[in-house]
Design a protein around this motif. Structure first.
Motif, PDB file in Angstrom:
ATOM      1  N   UNK C  21       0.865  -1.171   0.000  1.00 24.54           N
ATOM      2  CA  UNK C  21       0.000   0.000   0.000  1.00 24.54           C
ATOM      3  C   UNK C  21       0.903   1.222   0.000  1.00 24.54           C
ATOM      4  N   UNK C  22       0.321   2.390  -0.161  1.00 27.51           N
ATOM      5  CA  UNK C  22       1.175   3.564  -0.134  1.00 27.51           C
ATOM      6  C   UNK C  22       0.470   4.673   0.627  1.00 27.51           C
ATOM      7  N   UNK C  23       1.268   5.551   1.180  1.00 30.33           N
ATOM      8  CA  UNK C  23       0.731   6.730   1.840  1.00 30.33           C
ATOM      9  C   UNK C  23       1.291   7.942   1.110  1.00 30.33           C
ATOM     10  N   UNK C  24       0.383   8.765   0.651  1.00 26.74           N
ATOM     11  CA  UNK C  24       0.796   9.985  -0.041  1.00 26.74           C
ATOM     12  C   UNK C  24       0.984  11.055   1.022  1.00 26.74           C
ATOM     13  N   UNK C  25       2.177  11.612   1.090  1.00 27.06           N
ATOM     14  CA  UNK C  25       2.488  12.536   2.177  1.00 27.06           C
ATOM     15  C   UNK C  25       2.828  13.913   1.629  1.00 27.06           C
ATOM     16  N   UNK C  26       2.216  14.938   2.185  1.00 34.71           N
ATOM     17  CA  UNK C  26       2.645  16.309   1.913  1.00 34.71           C
ATOM     18  C   UNK C  26       3.610  16.702   3.017  1.00 34.71           C
ATOM     19  N   UNK C  27       4.787  17.127   2.623  1.00 35.43           N
ATOM     20  CA  UNK C  27       5.816  17.411   3.608  1.00 35.43           C
ATOM     21  C   UNK C  27       6.210  18.872   3.570  1.00 35.43           C
ATOM     22  N   UNK C  28       6.359  19.421   4.766  1.00 34.36           N
ATOM     23  CA  UNK C  28       6.977  20.732   4.860  1.00 34.36           C
ATOM     24  C   UNK C  28       8.238  20.512   5.665  1.00 34.36           C
ATOM     25  N   UNK C  29       9.351  20.529   4.982  1.00 32.92           N
ATOM     26  CA  UNK C  29      10.576  20.093   5.634  1.00 32.92           C
ATOM     27  C   UNK C  29      10.462  18.614   5.933  1.00 32.92           C
ATOM     28  N   UNK C  30      10.626  18.245   7.185  1.00 32.50           N
ATOM     29  CA  UNK C  30      10.497  16.845   7.576  1.00 32.50           C
ATOM     30  C   UNK C  30       9.112  16.547   8.140  1.00 32.50           C
ATOM     31  N   UNK C  31       8.296  17.563   8.262  1.00 30.36           N
ATOM     32  CA  UNK C  31       7.024  17.404   8.968  1.00 30.36           C
ATOM     33  C   UNK C  31       5.888  17.151   7.966  1.00 30.36           C
ATOM     34  N   UNK C  33       2.267  17.399   6.597  1.00 28.66           N
ATOM     35  CA  UNK C  33       1.135  18.304   6.758  1.00 28.66           C
ATOM     36  C   UNK C  33      -0.167  17.661   6.309  1.00 28.66           C
ATOM     37  N   UNK C  34      -0.082  16.602   5.504  1.00 30.39           N
ATOM     38  CA  UNK C  34      -1.290  15.914   5.095  1.00 30.39           C
ATOM     39  C   UNK C  34      -0.900  14.499   4.686  1.00 30.39           C
ATOM     40  N   UNK C  35      -1.747  13.534   5.004  1.00 33.79           N
ATOM     41  CA  UNK C  35      -1.461  12.156   4.618  1.00 33.79           C
ATOM     42  C   UNK C  35      -2.703  11.544   4.004  1.00 33.79           C
ATOM     43  N   UNK C  36      -2.503  10.799   2.934  1.00 29.82           N
ATOM     44  CA  UNK C  36      -3.637  10.086   2.339  1.00 29.82           C
ATOM     45  C   UNK C  36      -3.211   8.666   2.024  1.00 29.82           C
ATOM     46  N   UNK C  37      -4.056   7.725   2.432  1.00 28.70           N
ATOM     47  CA  UNK C  37      -3.750   6.314   2.213  1.00 28.70           C
ATOM     48  C   UNK C  37      -4.267   5.875   0.854  1.00 28.70           C
ATOM     49  N   UNK C  38      -3.452   5.131   0.131  1.00 27.27           N
ATOM     50  CA  UNK C  38      -3.901   4.566  -1.138  1.00 27.27           C
ATOM     51  C   UNK C  38      -3.751   3.053  -1.092  1.00 27.27           C
ATOM     52  N   UNK C  39      -4.811   2.366  -1.450  1.00 26.42           N
ATOM     53  CA  UNK C  39      -4.725   0.909  -1.557  1.00 26.42           C
ATOM     54  C   UNK C  39      -5.117   0.527  -2.978  1.00 26.42           C
ATOM     55  N   UNK C  40      -5.040  -0.760  -3.283  1.00 27.26           N
ATOM     56  CA  UNK C  40      -5.426  -1.210  -4.619  1.00 27.26           C
ATOM     57  C   UNK C  40      -4.319  -1.977  -5.310  1.00 27.26           C
ATOM     58  N   UNK C  41      -3.196  -2.159  -4.631  1.00 27.27           N
ATOM     59  CA  UNK C  41      -2.100  -2.907  -5.235  1.00 27.27           C
ATOM     60  C   UNK C  41      -2.251  -4.406  -5.013  1.00 27.27           C
ATOM     61  N   UNK C  42      -3.266  -4.783  -4.275  1.00 23.39           N
ATOM     62  CA  UNK C  42      -3.363  -6.176  -3.830  1.00 23.39           C
ATOM     63  C   UNK C  42      -4.794  -6.700  -3.941  1.00 23.39           C
ATOM     64  N   UNK C 336      -6.233   2.115   8.872  1.00 18.72           N
ATOM     65  CA  UNK C 336      -5.385   2.673   7.810  1.00 18.72           C
ATOM     66  C   UNK C 336      -5.967   3.941   7.216  1.00 18.72           C
ATOM     67  N   UNK C 337      -7.250   4.179   7.420  1.00 22.57           N
ATOM     68  CA  UNK C 337      -7.837   5.378   6.831  1.00 22.57           C
ATOM     69  C   UNK C 337      -8.209   6.396   7.904  1.00 22.57           C
ATOM     70  N   UNK C 338      -9.257   6.111   8.637  1.00 26.13           N
ATOM     71  CA  UNK C 338      -9.757   7.166   9.523  1.00 26.13           C
ATOM     72  C   UNK C 338      -8.889   7.349  10.758  1.00 26.13           C
ATOM     73  N   UNK C 339      -7.951   6.433  11.020  1.00 25.97           N
ATOM     74  CA  UNK C 339      -7.019   6.674  12.123  1.00 25.97           C
ATOM     75  C   UNK C 339      -5.670   7.175  11.618  1.00 25.97           C
ATOM     76  N   UNK C 340      -5.095   6.474  10.639  1.00 23.54           N
ATOM     77  CA  UNK C 340      -3.725   6.803  10.214  1.00 23.54           C
ATOM     78  C   UNK C 340      -3.635   8.189   9.597  1.00 23.54           C
ATOM     79  N   UNK C 341      -4.597   8.540   8.740  1.00 23.52           N
ATOM     80  CA  UNK C 341      -4.487   9.798   8.000  1.00 23.52           C
ATOM     81  C   UNK C 341      -4.376  11.012   8.933  1.00 23.52           C
ATOM     82  N   UNK C 342      -5.270  11.176   9.910  1.00 18.65           N
ATOM     83  CA  UNK C 342      -5.073  12.317  10.822  1.00 18.65           C
ATOM     84  C   UNK C 342      -3.884  12.139  11.767  1.00 18.65           C
ATOM     85  N   UNK C 343      -3.559  10.873  12.100  1.00 20.64           N
ATOM     86  CA  UNK C 343      -2.498  10.630  13.080  1.00 20.64           C
ATOM     87  C   UNK C 343      -1.127  11.044  12.546  1.00 20.64           C
ATOM     88  N   UNK C 344      -0.928  10.908  11.241  1.00 21.99           N
ATOM     89  CA  UNK C 344       0.388  11.213  10.687  1.00 21.99           C
ATOM     90  C   UNK C 344       0.645  12.717  10.592  1.00 21.99           C
TER      91      UNK C 344
END
Lengths: 178, 130, 368
Positions: C21-31, C33-42, C336-344
């Motif tokens: 699976x993959x997580x699309x991450x928006x980064x500001x420096x190392x931090x 700012x937004x995370x989105x989970x993508x599935x569908x590879x399996x 992986x969705x409603x917990x991970x996305x805000x948690x990251x």
């Protein structure tokens, strides 16, 4: 907890810890609101959909769990198979968002108010939603994939038994040497 | 939580493993013991196989072909057919051996076959009594 | 200084991601700012395939829904079929099922330990725990004929009788693992470098965690002692003694400590099973009309506690030999969705693998 449900709804006891009740599409939000405020069934743990194609309906199941995780209550809601949208529960339960997204992709059900109904597991899928009963997996596979060569010598066993019996019979009728 | 020096030094206890014999096996010189009842390749006792195709019917992967036998080995084999398995499709669930009426189809512990052409993975079960 | 937001994909080809699976991450420096989970590879379409198969054919598919711990799926499938068809399972078969489930849980925790320690760079722990898991797989091989996919818990019972001396070998393995757990404490759980990385990272907290449908170590790591084995008992768990370990901090380290205690509880349950299992008794209740076995037009929901949280199966029969609908809900769908996305959001990039491993996210059960 149970007394409220017994009083206000026609509760179906499936097992001692699993109950079900039927609601219509219009009643759903109101019923969910009543149940989550008056009973401890306040968690959505699964959103299911079953395609009853011969009765021309989808049966959605909203599986609720209580805070102690000891009992389950399923709200069943039948909707027509085509052009029907459901109200989204994303504001009530955060986890409903992804469950609705999955059902939207797999069954083609719309959920009003859910902003995230884009691709879930399938990418660039333009066929009919694959979990609908009219989607024929075998036809899809035959159209898109090749079969391994070298398996053409497969025989139909029933035919072979018939052939052998017929051969044995004719061998009996025409004894050798005649 | 207080980070203690002990917690930094304790992982070094793993160093004692340097003086121990490795746990890994030196394959292929040393092989792991074969287990009876392992779900490996198929064997079929042709002297008892009745060619009923139950195995073909139950196989959910449609991996089994019934093919004509060269020389009859079991007079009770009414169809003259024996199973052959496509190992590109088989999932080794062993349902075929569960439904075999004379129990002639079995799985053995042998399970290694390497080939450079996937289309060769049509397996004729070895004729072994079980 | 102008700060630029860049978007990167963490996975699907990344050693720090838990599966395909993959997580699309928006980064500001190392931090982040937004995370989105993508599935569908399996996506393998198991739920669709099951619609075309008879019930015994469908049984061989369900274990493939979760690679690290296939047995809760088999148990769920068997429990759902048995409940719909009204089949009673013998006591001995139930004990064997509990044994298989707990062995699988131990194996899954050891595999988790390899992933979690790898995510902080402690490679040695992973090598050890994978070896120890292999010893459990060796026992599975003797019992079921397969190492990873056991296809053993069958509607009506279990498929094979225990091999000779199996319980003695299991007992010896438990003694060995008990000792190893102390070594893991020194090497991993009490390791200062793991503590520095894990404490205060990925904090899940608050009253609403129950409402949001989380399960497993996520709940137990923030103080809620929820475990379906106790709360909604199945098989024989109401007759076995075990504790539900909890922690209050809700961070990665708290969830690791919960898992550490759970491994000891699993060993405790297995010892009780060995002591209490009846020596004689049928292991299999024959299904009526075995290959033409039908389910009535009814539906049910069963759930078991896997090593990572609640696994729920919805199953509906339609009077035919096929299952009309079987819908799987693994813990990862919510985690992986409603917990991970805000948690990251707000975490550092280097903590993504740490947090994902700690939540036990496993994509095969998201897409089936």
């Amino acid at each position: 907890m149970m007394s409220y449900l017994e009083e206000h709804y026609e509760l179906i006891h499936k097992t001692p810890r699993l109950f079900a009740l039927h609601v219509t599409r219009e009643q759903l939000l109101d019923t969910l609101h009543q149940i989550t405020t008056h009973t401890s069934f306040d968690t959505l743990s699964q959103l299911t959909c079953t395609d009853w194609i011969e009765e021309e309906r989808f049966e959605l199941g909203y599986m609720l769990t209580n805070a102690l995780r000891s009992h389950n209550l399923m709200l069943k809601c039948s909707i027509a198979r085509d052009k029907v949208t459901m109200p989204s529960l994303a504001l009530l339960f955060a986890q409903a968002e992804v469950m609705e997204r999955e059902l939207h992709e797999m069954f083609g059900i719309g959920f009003e108010g859910n902003e995230t109904l884009y691709d879930f597991a399938l990418e660039g899928w333009c066929d009919i939603p694959p979990m609908r009963r009219e989607f024929d997996t075998l036809a899809y596979v035959n159209a898109h994939y090749d079969f391994r060569e070298g398996r053409e010598d497969n025989l139909d066993v029933k035919e072979e038994i018939k052939k052998r019996k017929a051969a044995a019979k004719s061998a009996k009728e025409t004894p050798s040497g005649a | 939580m207080k980070f203690e020096l002990k917690n930094s030094l304790a992982p070094l206890s793993a160093l004692s493993k340097i003086f121990e014999h490795p746990q890994t096996l030196c394959y292929p010189e040393v092989k792991s013991e074969t287990v009876s009842g392992y779900r490996g390749f198929h064997i079929n006792d042709l002297s008892t196989c009745i060619g009923c195709a139950n195995c073909q019917d139950v196989c959910m992967n449609e991996a089994i072909d019934m093919i004509a036998i060269d020389k009859d080995k079991n007079p009770k084999n009414n169809s003259g057919c024996i199973p052959r398995i496509d190992y590109g499709r088989c999932c080794w669930c062993s349902l075929c051996t569960d439904v075999c009426p004379p129990d002639s189809l079995k799985l053995e512990s042998e399970c290694i076959w390497a080939d450079d052409d996937a289309n060769r993975f049509l397996y004729q079960p070895k004729d072994k009594p079980c | 200084m102008e700060r630029k937001v860049i978007t990167i994909y963490h996975g699907p080809q990344h050693p720090g991601i838990t599966g395909n699976m993959s997580v699309e991450l928006d980064l500001m420096g190392e931090t982040i700012t937004r995370a989105r989970t993508h599935v569908g590879y399996l996506h393998r379409g198991f739920e669709k395939l099951i619609e075309r198969r008879t019930i015994i054919q469908a049984f061989t598919i369900v274990c493939r829904i979760c690679v690290p711990e296939p047995d809760p799926n088999e148990a769920n499938f068997a429990l759902a079929v048995e409940r719909l068809a009204g089949i009673e399972v013998s006591e001995r078969a139930s004990y064997i099922r509990v044994m298989v489930l707990e062995m699988a849980r131990l194996g899954a925790q050891l595999l988790w330990m390899a992933g979690q320690s790898g995510s902080v760079g402690l490679g040695t722990v992973g090598q050890w725990s994978i070896y120890d898991r292999d010893l459990i797989l060796d026992l599975f091989e003797q019992l079921t004929g397969g190492r990873v996919y056991h296809m053993y818990i069958y509607p009506g019972g279990v498929r094979r009788e225990l091999p000779d001396g199996f319980l003695e070998r299991l007992s010896a393995l438990l003694d060995y693992l008990q000792k190893r757990l102390d070594a893991y404490d020194r090497l991993f759980f009490d390791n200062a470098s793991f503590q520095k990385r894990a404490i205060g990272v990925g904090v899940v907290r608050g009253e609403e965690v129950l409402r949001r449908g989380f399960s497993g170590q996520v709940l137990r790591g923030c103080g809620f002692a929820r475990d379906l084995r106790r709360d909604n008992p199945y098989l024989l768990y109401d007759q076995l003694e075990f504790d539900i370990p909890t922690q209050s901090a809700g961070d990665v380290y708290a969830r690791a400590l919960v898992r550490r205690a759970e491994m000891r509880e699993s060993i405790r349950i297995l010892r009780q099973v060995i002591a209490q299992m009846p020596e004689e008794g049928a292991i299999m209740q024959k299904l009526p009309k075995h290959r033409k076995f039908t389910l009535p037009k009814e539906d049910t929901y069963v759930a078991v506690e896997s090593a990572r949280g609640e696994f729920g199966y919805y199953m509906a029969g339609d009077g035919s030999e096929m299952i009309r609908r079987m819908q799987v809900k693994g813990p990862s769908l919510i985690h992986a969705f409603s917990l991970l996305e805000p948690l990251l959001v707000g975490e550092e990039l280097s903590n993504v693998a740490l947090i994902m491993n700690s939540l036990g996210i496993c994509p095969p059960e998201i897409e089936r």
